[in-house]
Design a protein around this motif. Structure first.
Motif, PDB file in Angstrom:
ATOM      1  N   MET A  68       2.205  12.814  -4.685  1.00 53.77           N
ATOM      2  CA  MET A  68       1.111  12.431  -5.588  1.00 53.77           C
ATOM      3  C   MET A  68       1.513  12.679  -7.042  1.00 53.77           C
ATOM      4  O   MET A  68       1.193  11.874  -7.916  1.00 53.77           O
ATOM      5  CB  MET A  68      -0.162  13.226  -5.262  1.00 53.77           C
ATOM      6  CG  MET A  68      -0.761  12.960  -3.906  1.00 53.77           C
ATOM      7  SD  MET A  68      -1.062  11.228  -3.514  1.00 53.77           S
ATOM      8  CE  MET A  68      -2.043  10.704  -4.879  1.00 53.77           C
ATOM      9  N   SER A  72       4.070   9.865  -7.965  1.00 57.15           N
ATOM     10  CA  SER A  72       3.542   8.500  -8.051  1.00 57.15           C
ATOM     11  C   SER A  72       2.582   8.335  -9.223  1.00 57.15           C
ATOM     12  O   SER A  72       2.477   7.261  -9.802  1.00 57.15           O
ATOM     13  CB  SER A  72       2.866   8.099  -6.739  1.00 57.15           C
ATOM     14  OG  SER A  72       1.749   8.915  -6.490  1.00 57.15           O
ATOM     15  N   ALA A  75      11.267   8.323  -4.587  1.00 56.96           N
ATOM     16  CA  ALA A  75      11.343   7.437  -5.741  1.00 56.96           C
ATOM     17  C   ALA A  75      10.341   6.294  -5.640  1.00 56.96           C
ATOM     18  O   ALA A  75      10.162   5.737  -4.573  1.00 56.96           O
ATOM     19  CB  ALA A  75      12.746   6.857  -5.824  1.00 56.96           C
ATOM     20  N   PRO A  76       9.720   5.935  -6.764  1.00 56.56           N
ATOM     21  CA  PRO A  76       8.925   4.711  -6.760  1.00 56.56           C
ATOM     22  C   PRO A  76       9.858   3.504  -6.635  1.00 56.56           C
ATOM     23  O   PRO A  76      10.889   3.439  -7.310  1.00 56.56           O
ATOM     24  CB  PRO A  76       8.232   4.724  -8.125  1.00 56.56           C
ATOM     25  CG  PRO A  76       8.370   6.126  -8.628  1.00 56.56           C
ATOM     26  CD  PRO A  76       9.637   6.647  -8.036  1.00 56.56           C
ATOM     27  N   ILE A  77       9.518   2.573  -5.772  1.00 54.16           N
ATOM     28  CA  ILE A  77      10.406   1.441  -5.490  1.00 54.16           C
ATOM     29  C   ILE A  77      10.695   0.620  -6.758  1.00 54.16           C
ATOM     30  O   ILE A  77      11.803   0.128  -6.947  1.00 54.16           O
ATOM     31  CB  ILE A  77       9.810   0.547  -4.357  1.00 54.16           C
ATOM     32  CG1 ILE A  77      10.730  -0.617  -3.985  1.00 54.16           C
ATOM     33  CG2 ILE A  77       8.457   0.000  -4.712  1.00 54.16           C
ATOM     34  CD1 ILE A  77      11.843  -0.267  -3.082  1.00 54.16           C
ATOM     35  N   GLN A  84      -1.811   4.986   6.365  1.00 50.72           N
ATOM     36  CA  GLN A  84      -2.478   4.467   5.164  1.00 50.72           C
ATOM     37  C   GLN A  84      -3.736   5.268   4.847  1.00 50.72           C
ATOM     38  O   GLN A  84      -4.012   5.553   3.680  1.00 50.72           O
ATOM     39  CB  GLN A  84      -2.820   2.990   5.366  1.00 50.72           C
ATOM     40  CG  GLN A  84      -1.591   2.106   5.393  1.00 50.72           C
ATOM     41  CD  GLN A  84      -1.885   0.734   5.963  1.00 50.72           C
ATOM     42  OE1 GLN A  84      -2.840   0.518   6.706  1.00 50.72           O
ATOM     43  NE2 GLN A  84      -1.044  -0.230   5.600  1.00 50.72           N
ATOM     44  N   GLU A 126      -5.276  11.573   0.647  1.00 48.03           N
ATOM     45  CA  GLU A 126      -4.500  12.360  -0.330  1.00 48.03           C
ATOM     46  C   GLU A 126      -4.802  11.916  -1.752  1.00 48.03           C
ATOM     47  O   GLU A 126      -4.897  12.724  -2.670  1.00 48.03           O
ATOM     48  CB  GLU A 126      -3.005  12.192  -0.064  1.00 48.03           C
ATOM     49  CG  GLU A 126      -2.453  13.159   0.959  1.00 48.03           C
ATOM     50  CD  GLU A 126      -0.950  13.010   1.116  1.00 48.03           C
ATOM     51  OE1 GLU A 126      -0.223  13.027   0.116  1.00 48.03           O
ATOM     52  OE2 GLU A 126      -0.502  12.843   2.259  1.00 48.03           O
ATOM     53  N   SER A 127      -4.946  10.602  -1.930  1.00 47.48           N
ATOM     54  CA  SER A 127      -5.241  10.060  -3.263  1.00 47.48           C
ATOM     55  C   SER A 127      -6.626  10.522  -3.720  1.00 47.48           C
ATOM     56  O   SER A 127      -6.805  10.899  -4.886  1.00 47.48           O
ATOM     57  CB  SER A 127      -5.190   8.533  -3.249  1.00 47.48           C
ATOM     58  OG  SER A 127      -3.964   8.103  -2.726  1.00 47.48           O
ATOM     59  N   PHE A 141      -6.440  14.088  -4.687  1.00 44.39           N
ATOM     60  CA  PHE A 141      -5.766  14.210  -5.982  1.00 44.39           C
ATOM     61  C   PHE A 141      -6.746  13.945  -7.126  1.00 44.39           C
ATOM     62  O   PHE A 141      -6.789  14.688  -8.110  1.00 44.39           O
ATOM     63  CB  PHE A 141      -4.595  13.223  -6.046  1.00 44.39           C
ATOM     64  CG  PHE A 141      -3.842  13.264  -7.344  1.00 44.39           C
ATOM     65  CD1 PHE A 141      -2.859  14.222  -7.546  1.00 44.39           C
ATOM     66  CD2 PHE A 141      -4.111  12.366  -8.358  1.00 44.39           C
ATOM     67  CE1 PHE A 141      -2.167  14.276  -8.749  1.00 44.39           C
ATOM     68  CE2 PHE A 141      -3.433  12.417  -9.561  1.00 44.39           C
ATOM     69  CZ  PHE A 141      -2.453  13.374  -9.754  1.00 44.39           C
ATOM     70  N   GLN A 190      -8.674  16.979  -9.939  1.00 42.80           N
ATOM     71  CA  GLN A 190      -8.604  16.980 -11.411  1.00 42.80           C
ATOM     72  C   GLN A 190      -9.874  17.605 -12.001  1.00 42.80           C
ATOM     73  O   GLN A 190      -9.871  18.098 -13.120  1.00 42.80           O
ATOM     74  CB  GLN A 190      -8.469  15.548 -11.959  1.00 42.80           C
ATOM     75  CG  GLN A 190      -7.384  14.702 -11.328  1.00 42.80           C
ATOM     76  CD  GLN A 190      -5.993  15.166 -11.693  1.00 42.80           C
ATOM     77  OE1 GLN A 190      -5.708  15.438 -12.840  1.00 42.80           O
ATOM     78  NE2 GLN A 190      -5.128  15.283 -10.705  1.00 42.80           N
ATOM     79  N   VAL A 202      -4.817   5.282  -7.807  1.00 44.67           N
ATOM     80  CA  VAL A 202      -3.852   6.320  -7.403  1.00 44.67           C
ATOM     81  C   VAL A 202      -3.216   5.943  -6.063  1.00 44.67           C
ATOM     82  O   VAL A 202      -2.005   6.080  -5.868  1.00 44.67           O
ATOM     83  CB  VAL A 202      -4.549   7.704  -7.318  1.00 44.67           C
ATOM     84  CG1 VAL A 202      -3.634   8.735  -6.696  1.00 44.67           C
ATOM     85  CG2 VAL A 202      -4.981   8.145  -8.706  1.00 44.67           C
ATOM     86  N   GLU A 246      -0.588   3.258  -6.569  1.00 38.23           N
ATOM     87  CA  GLU A 246       0.655   3.814  -7.132  1.00 38.23           C
ATOM     88  C   GLU A 246       1.445   4.556  -6.049  1.00 38.23           C
ATOM     89  O   GLU A 246       2.660   4.454  -5.984  1.00 38.23           O
ATOM     90  CB  GLU A 246       0.334   4.775  -8.276  1.00 38.23           C
ATOM     91  CG  GLU A 246       0.046   4.042  -9.577  1.00 38.23           C
ATOM     92  CD  GLU A 246      -0.357   4.977 -10.692  1.00 38.23           C
ATOM     93  OE1 GLU A 246      -0.289   6.199 -10.497  1.00 38.23           O
ATOM     94  OE2 GLU A 246      -0.749   4.471 -11.759  1.00 38.23           O
ATOM     95  N   ARG A 247       0.732   5.284  -5.228  1.00 40.67           N
ATOM     96  CA  ARG A 247       1.410   6.013  -4.164  1.00 40.67           C
ATOM     97  C   ARG A 247       2.035   5.060  -3.155  1.00 40.67           C
ATOM     98  O   ARG A 247       3.073   5.346  -2.566  1.00 40.67           O
ATOM     99  CB  ARG A 247       0.427   6.945  -3.451  1.00 40.67           C
ATOM    100  CG  ARG A 247       1.092   7.964  -2.567  1.00 40.67           C
ATOM    101  CD  ARG A 247       0.084   8.657  -1.702  1.00 40.67           C
ATOM    102  NE  ARG A 247       0.665   9.723  -0.911  1.00 40.67           N
ATOM    103  CZ  ARG A 247       1.420   9.545   0.164  1.00 40.67           C
ATOM    104  NH1 ARG A 247       1.688   8.322   0.577  1.00 40.67           N
ATOM    105  NH2 ARG A 247       1.915  10.555   0.830  1.00 40.67           N
ATOM    106  N   GLY A 248       1.409   3.907  -2.982  1.00 43.45           N
ATOM    107  CA  GLY A 248       1.928   2.902  -2.049  1.00 43.45           C
ATOM    108  C   GLY A 248       3.289   2.360  -2.448  1.00 43.45           C
ATOM    109  O   GLY A 248       4.032   1.846  -1.617  1.00 43.45           O
ATOM    110  N   GLY A 249       3.629   2.476  -3.730  1.00 40.94           N
ATOM    111  CA  GLY A 249       4.928   1.983  -4.195  1.00 40.94           C
ATOM    112  C   GLY A 249       6.011   3.027  -4.106  1.00 40.94           C
ATOM    113  O   GLY A 249       7.121   2.829  -4.591  1.00 40.94           O
ATOM    114  N   LEU A 250       5.712   4.149  -3.487  1.00 43.43           N
ATOM    115  CA  LEU A 250       6.684   5.247  -3.419  1.00 43.43           C
ATOM    116  C   LEU A 250       7.492   5.162  -2.132  1.00 43.43           C
ATOM    117  O   LEU A 250       6.949   4.881  -1.065  1.00 43.43           O
ATOM    118  CB  LEU A 250       5.905   6.565  -3.453  1.00 43.43           C
ATOM    119  CG  LEU A 250       6.606   7.787  -4.004  1.00 43.43           C
ATOM    120  CD1 LEU A 250       6.939   7.599  -5.473  1.00 43.43           C
ATOM    121  CD2 LEU A 250       5.707   9.011  -3.847  1.00 43.43           C
TER     122      LEU A 250
END
Lengths: 402, 163
Positions: free
Chosen positions: A58, A61, A346-348, B25, B31-32, B35, B39, B108, B111-115
């Motif tokens: 988290m 990302s 790593a971010p793709i 998923q 988790e998102s 997160f 905050q 969020v 963004e996490r999906g692109g990791l």
């Protein structure tokens, strides 16, 4: 255009004792200087907190990485020798020790008389070597070192066709989880494009990406000079050698391979995986783990470069004997001269941008790998990944810098 | 793969089809959400994702007691893995009723999906429930969501599974 033989090379080695951390700087002139980094009891909790942050998907990302930024801008500077600012080398070989393995030294911000406040990796080409002996072995096996360094020019112009190295590439991978399948395919294609299709020995989509097909491809002659592996990595925290890459299960069943025995006889060896797939993984395909143990006993390579584009492939626990256990280290042990791999998840998008810039500099500008890495980091830190050290600094080079 | 979670990077999350998400998923979405909610938690407060089962059960019991709810639900949410999915979907559905918050969680999650990461697929429903019950106000971008009403609604939908 610049000459390889004119490059200024230096080394930075760390030593961790129970009371303090120290460094040894070997300047391009060969002069050595010892310096104190700090007390172990002060640095250990900071390093630990930084590692926790870099292991948090988290944090990475979303770019919420205050500890990484603090390390880069503040306390990380104690890891650099005072002389570095006035005598910045072109290439810096870093040999970490104990808790300094996996620290992103390349992200520490520093200044020179010419430029102010930049990440070290933008000012010098950096390679990490987990030990001096491994570094020497990677240098000895690097086919790039067979070129005449006094005739090797690099820079903005393409090398002359008669001077350009003819590299073959084997690029492939699979996203067994399915969420990033198209991105994986596209990245593998992007890698092969940089070398020209006619030099592609094994491209994604040709075969199922399984343990057997990958090992068979690695045994082919001529061996590839560049191997690009794009797959999810799985880290087994209890037994590092059971960590590995998540690949497809062979659709044809178990392969048999004859092993020659004494007296001209053969034993049929059934090529079974060394472990079951982790039960936590919910893959969209039948999967197997291509473990590091299997790589070590059943694969040998002679690649100039292995590109590991998977999750945290460069990250690992430090085992007994100061052996950092990561997938990247395994590929160095089985014969690669250099390995590039992400230091954290790593971010793709960052991996693809980095791959494009790095391969452009390496193949089109004929730069040594460490300078191609510096070029890629420069481009990324000035472009859309500005102010995102967790993205522009994710990829690292290990082994020989040339 | 389900339609709801296809290409996590570029497709809008359909909050009405949370049940169609795979465990991986849904775990990433939880988790998102954690997160985003964290905050708004007090600085230095213990992270619910790192709490062992015992302390988490006690903390949830305390929060449920404050709301006059059945405290035995805490132990069931923490210990029974099969409840993680329906509880998470109920909590996320409650979050979806606040557009600003839902938008932030989705951003969020995208963004996490692109990791490049292999998640364990463990749905941290009890950690999410802890934050939903604990927080009074949540900041989502520039909007402050009063969380009391939302968490009361979320609690109601969670108890549907537990009673």
């Amino acid at each position: 255009m610049a000459l390889i033989s004119d490059l200024k090379i230096s080394a930075l080695e760390f030593a961790v004792a129970s009371s303090e951390l120290a460094g040894m700087w070997t300047a391009p002139s060969g002069a050595r200087e010892h310096f104190r980094i700090g007390a172990t009891r002060d640095l250990l909790p900071r390093v630990d907190a930084l590692r926790s942050e870099l292991r948090d998907p988290m944090a990475i990302s979303t770019g919420e990485t205050p500890r990484l930024r603090e390390f880069a801008a503040d306390w990380g500077s104690s890891f650099l020798p005072p002389a570095l600012a006035t005598d910045m080398p072109d290439v810096l070989v870093i040999v970490p020790h104990a808790l300094t393995h996996d620290l992103p030294i390349h992200l520490i911000r520093t200044s020179t008389p010419a430029v102010e406040d930049r990440p070290l990796g933008v000012l010098a080409g950096i390679t990490y070597a987990s030990s001096r002996s491994l570094f020497i072995r990677t240098v000895e096996r690097n086919e790039a070192r067979q070129r005449d360094l006094k005739q090797w020019h690099y820079g903005e112009q393409r090398p002359r066709p008669d001077q350009a190295p003819l590299r073959s590439v084997m690029s492939g991978g699979v996203d067994v989880l399915g969420d990033l399948d198209s991105e994986f395919t596209e990245t593998c294609r992007l890698v092969t494009e940089q070398f020209g299709g006619e030099r592609t020995l094994f491209a994604v989509g040709s075969f199922p990406y399984s343990r057997t097909t990958v090992k068979a491809a690695l045994r082919r002659k001529p061996t590839p000079s560049v191997l690009c592996v794009m797959a999810h990595g799985w880290v087994d925290n209890n037994n590092h050698r059971m960590s590995g890459l998540l690949v497809e299960r062979d659709s044809v069943g178990v392969t048999k391979r004859p092993i020659p025995l004494h007296g001209g006889r053969y034993f049929d060896f059934r090529d079974l995986p060394l472990r079951r797939p982790p039960h936590q993984i919910k893959a969209i395909k039948e999967i197997e783990v291509f473990t590091t143990a299997e790589l070590e006993v059943d694969a040998q390579i002679a690649c100039e470069l292995v590109m590991l584009l998977g999750c945290s492939a460069g990250w690992g626990r430090v085992l007994q004997g100061d052996e950092p256990a990561s997938l990247a280290e395994t590929w160095l042990k089985i014969g690669a001269a250099s390995v590039v791999a992400p230091l954290w998840d790593a971010p793709i998008a960052a991996v693809r941008a980095w791959t494009t810039e790095f391969l452009h500099a390496w193949t089109q500008h004929d730069m040594p790998k460490a300078l191609a890495l510096r070029y890629a980091m420069q481009k990324m830190s000035e472009g859309s990944f500005q102010n995102a050290p967790e993205r522009f600094g994710v990829m690292t080079l290990r082994g020989d810098w040339l | 793969m389900s339609e709801a979670g296809k290409s996590a990077n570029d497709k809008k999350l359909d909050w009405s089809k949370l049940n169609e998400l795979s465990d991986q998923q849904l775990a990433a979405l939880v988790e998102s959400a954690i997160f985003v909610l964290k905050q708004s938690d007090a600085p230095g407060a213990p992270s619910p994702t790192e709490m062992p089962a015992g302390p988490m059960t006690k903390a949830l019991e305390q929060l449920l007691r404050e709301r006059g709810a059945d405290t035995s639900a805490a132990g069931r949410v923490v210990k029974h893995r099969e409840l993680a999915r329906p509880v998470a979907v109920a909590l996320l559905s409650a979050i979806a009723t606040e557009p600003a918050l839902a938008q932030e969680v989705e951003r969020v999650w995208r963004e996490r999906g692109g990791l490049l990461v292999v998640g364990t697929g463990v749905i941290l429903a009890s950690a999410l429930l802890f934050l939903v019950l604990k927080l009074k106000k949540v900041k989502a971008g520039s909007v402050v969501v009063v969380f009391d009403k939302l968490s009361t609604g979320a609690l109601g939908s969670v108890f549907k599974f537990l009673s």
